[in-house]
Each structure stands twice: as C-alpha cells, then as structure tokens.
Write an enzyme that holds these catalytic residues in place. Sequence first.
Site, PDB file in Angstrom:
ATOM      1  N   HIS A 190     -38.327  -3.169  49.661  1.00  0.00           N
ATOM      2  CA  HIS A 190     -38.384  -4.228  50.658  1.00  0.00           C
ATOM      3  C   HIS A 190     -37.001  -4.765  51.001  1.00  0.00           C
ATOM      4  O   HIS A 190     -36.021  -4.561  50.290  1.00  0.00           O
ATOM      5  CB  HIS A 190     -39.266  -5.389  50.179  1.00  0.00           C
ATOM      6  CG  HIS A 190     -38.745  -6.108  48.964  1.00  0.00           C
ATOM      7  ND1 HIS A 190     -38.774  -5.565  47.699  1.00  0.00           N
ATOM      8  CD2 HIS A 190     -38.181  -7.333  48.827  1.00  0.00           C
ATOM      9  CE1 HIS A 190     -38.262  -6.421  46.833  1.00  0.00           C
ATOM     10  NE2 HIS A 190     -37.879  -7.505  47.491  1.00  0.00           N
ATOM     11  N   HIS A 224     -34.322  -2.848  48.663  1.00  0.00           N
ATOM     12  CA  HIS A 224     -34.160  -2.776  47.210  1.00  0.00           C
ATOM     13  C   HIS A 224     -35.510  -2.695  46.516  1.00  0.00           C
ATOM     14  O   HIS A 224     -36.555  -3.003  47.104  1.00  0.00           O
ATOM     15  CB  HIS A 224     -33.340  -3.959  46.687  1.00  0.00           C
ATOM     16  CG  HIS A 224     -33.904  -5.299  47.045  1.00  0.00           C
ATOM     17  ND1 HIS A 224     -33.827  -5.838  48.311  1.00  0.00           N
ATOM     18  CD2 HIS A 224     -34.570  -6.214  46.295  1.00  0.00           C
ATOM     19  CE1 HIS A 224     -34.404  -7.017  48.329  1.00  0.00           C
ATOM     20  NE2 HIS A 224     -34.877  -7.278  47.116  1.00  0.00           N
ATOM     21  N   ARG A 263     -31.735 -15.889  42.066  1.00  0.00           N
ATOM     22  CA  ARG A 263     -31.360 -15.393  43.402  1.00  0.00           C
ATOM     23  C   ARG A 263     -31.088 -16.538  44.372  1.00  0.00           C
ATOM     24  O   ARG A 263     -31.889 -17.460  44.474  1.00  0.00           O
ATOM     25  CB  ARG A 263     -32.488 -14.520  43.964  1.00  0.00           C
ATOM     26  CG  ARG A 263     -32.095 -13.787  45.237  1.00  0.00           C
ATOM     27  CD  ARG A 263     -33.237 -12.955  45.783  1.00  0.00           C
ATOM     28  NE  ARG A 263     -33.920 -13.651  46.853  1.00  0.00           N
ATOM     29  CZ  ARG A 263     -35.095 -13.290  47.361  1.00  0.00           C
ATOM     30  NH1 ARG A 263     -35.735 -12.227  46.855  1.00  0.00           N
ATOM     31  NH2 ARG A 263     -35.636 -13.966  48.338  1.00  0.00           N
TER      32      ARG A 263
END
Length: 297
Positions: free
Chosen positions: A119, A273, A288
């Site tokens: 995605h 990724h 993240r």
Amino acid sequence: MAFQAPNVHRIRAMEQSALPDYDAIRVEPLTGTIGAEISGVDLREELSENVMQQIRQALLDWKVIFFRDQDITTEDHMRFSAWFGELEVHPFAPEKEGYPKVLQITHDGDHRGTENIWHSDVTWRAQPSLGSVLRAIEVPDRGGDTLFADMVLAYERLDDHIKEKIDQAVARHDFSGFRRAMIKRGATDEEVAAFNAKYPNPEHPVVRTHPETGKRALYVNAAFTKEIIGMEPEESETMLNYLYSQSRIPEYQCRFRWQKNSIAFWDNRSAQHYAVSDYAPARRVVERVTIIGDTPR
Ligand code: SIN
C-alpha cells in the site's frame, strides 16, 4: 495480460548513469532503482537548509531513504518531518500518548502485524500522504523487515496496451479495513456514518504524476483501492489485480532490515510498502509521522 519480466540490467544501467551528486550528505543506494541509506547527518540537530534540500533530493531520487542510529526524541522526529509539510492526525490508528501526530504501531504474538499488504499511506483521503517517516523503537531479533516497491518503474515497464487502458483512468479508494475494525470494536451506526461522511471515497488517477519529479507512477494499491471507475466490475478487478501484482516483482523492490533507532522515510507518491509480519511472538514497536500531500493528478 501477458507477463513480461523487466530487463533488470537495462534498468540498472539507466538509473546508475543518472546518479546525482550530493556534497553535504552520504548516499549509499541499496539497489539500482529504489532505496538509499543516508549517513553523515544527526537528526537530533536542526539541519541546514542545504542538508535538508539534499535529503529531499535523495528522497525524490530513491523513493525511500534510510537512516541508522538516530537516537532522537519524538519532538526531533516531528520537527524533521514537518520540514517537508504539514503533519497529519490519523483518525483511526492508535497515537502515541500525548502526541496526536505520531502513530504508534505495536505488534506481538497476540496482535500480529496488519500492515503486510502492499500500500501507499492513506489513499482513502482526498489529499493522501506525501511521505511517512517511521522510527524503530523496539525491534525483534529476527524478522520484521519492511519491503518497498518502486511504482515509477512499475509504471514505466508496463506494456503499452495496459498503459493505454489506464493512463486516463480514475479509481475509487476507501478506508474499508479501518471501518471493519471500528465495527468490530463496537462503533455505532451513527459513528460509522459520521466517518463515511467525513471521508467520502475519493477518486484518484490510476497513474499519478509526481508533483516534484514530474514522473508518472502507478497509484492503485491492494489495501485501499476499490474499483476503476467506468469499467465493468470484472474488468476492473482483473486490471487492479494485475496492477497490484507489479509491486510484488523483486526487481522493483528493496528490503530494509531494521535496528533500534533506524528510520525509514518513504515517498508515498512514488513507492508502496509492505511490513513483513514474520516475528511473532516477539514484539515490534515503530512510530510513524505522516506528512500530508497534495491532490493526486
Ligand atoms: C506502515 O505501513 O505504515 C508501517 C510499516 C512498518 O511497520 O514497517
């Protein structure tokens, strides 16, 4: 649709002859097309405009860049990321306590990794992410790598008859995985309806033009893309499955082995990724920060 293996030697020769010069950072490519390790920078410091511009250039050139041994604070993580654009608050994923702009992704034997699907981040938004900066907090002794795929090369290597079909096509994206999780956690119909209204399925080009490099990249992904508008459901599904399969071609990929305090910064406009979920029962914790992008065109 006939599958044709990419001509790897030609790709490598093409990419390596175009290696740019960097004089303020060290850039060590992992493959001929995607991924480069950056050294000679300390992300605890406020870096000069020149260094930041070269990091930005390395990101554009290599689609994902990696840093090692960056023992930074959450503030450093956000400050570095914010140089590239406004930071996003994710409405569904768990945040780090006290930091709404930092996602904390924790998996172990009881909660296995769910990011093991190819995605690009948050394409269910009208303005999906420019890039994501992921920091490893706790890593398993074995496994837990992340794979990245070059969607510019994936597009370039498509047969012309496929390109003709998709060049002007538009696809619908949805946050269905998050919706399912919400319903499982007991969200009411009203709550689900409010999210549906706030994030109405955006339509994005199947092939987008990168706003900084001008390069064309495949922009559909197995996690969030639902259908190609105007195609019969069966044709749309066949085409999407074929396009999704491009990210699985090893010659378009690099693979990153994490260590504590490693950082990966990927460009969601040109790369996809896949986080390999192969380390249970060990724990893996990553954080993240996601940078908001533009409207894909
Ligand atoms: C993500 O998909 O944002 C997480 C990737 C990873 O955990 O390596």
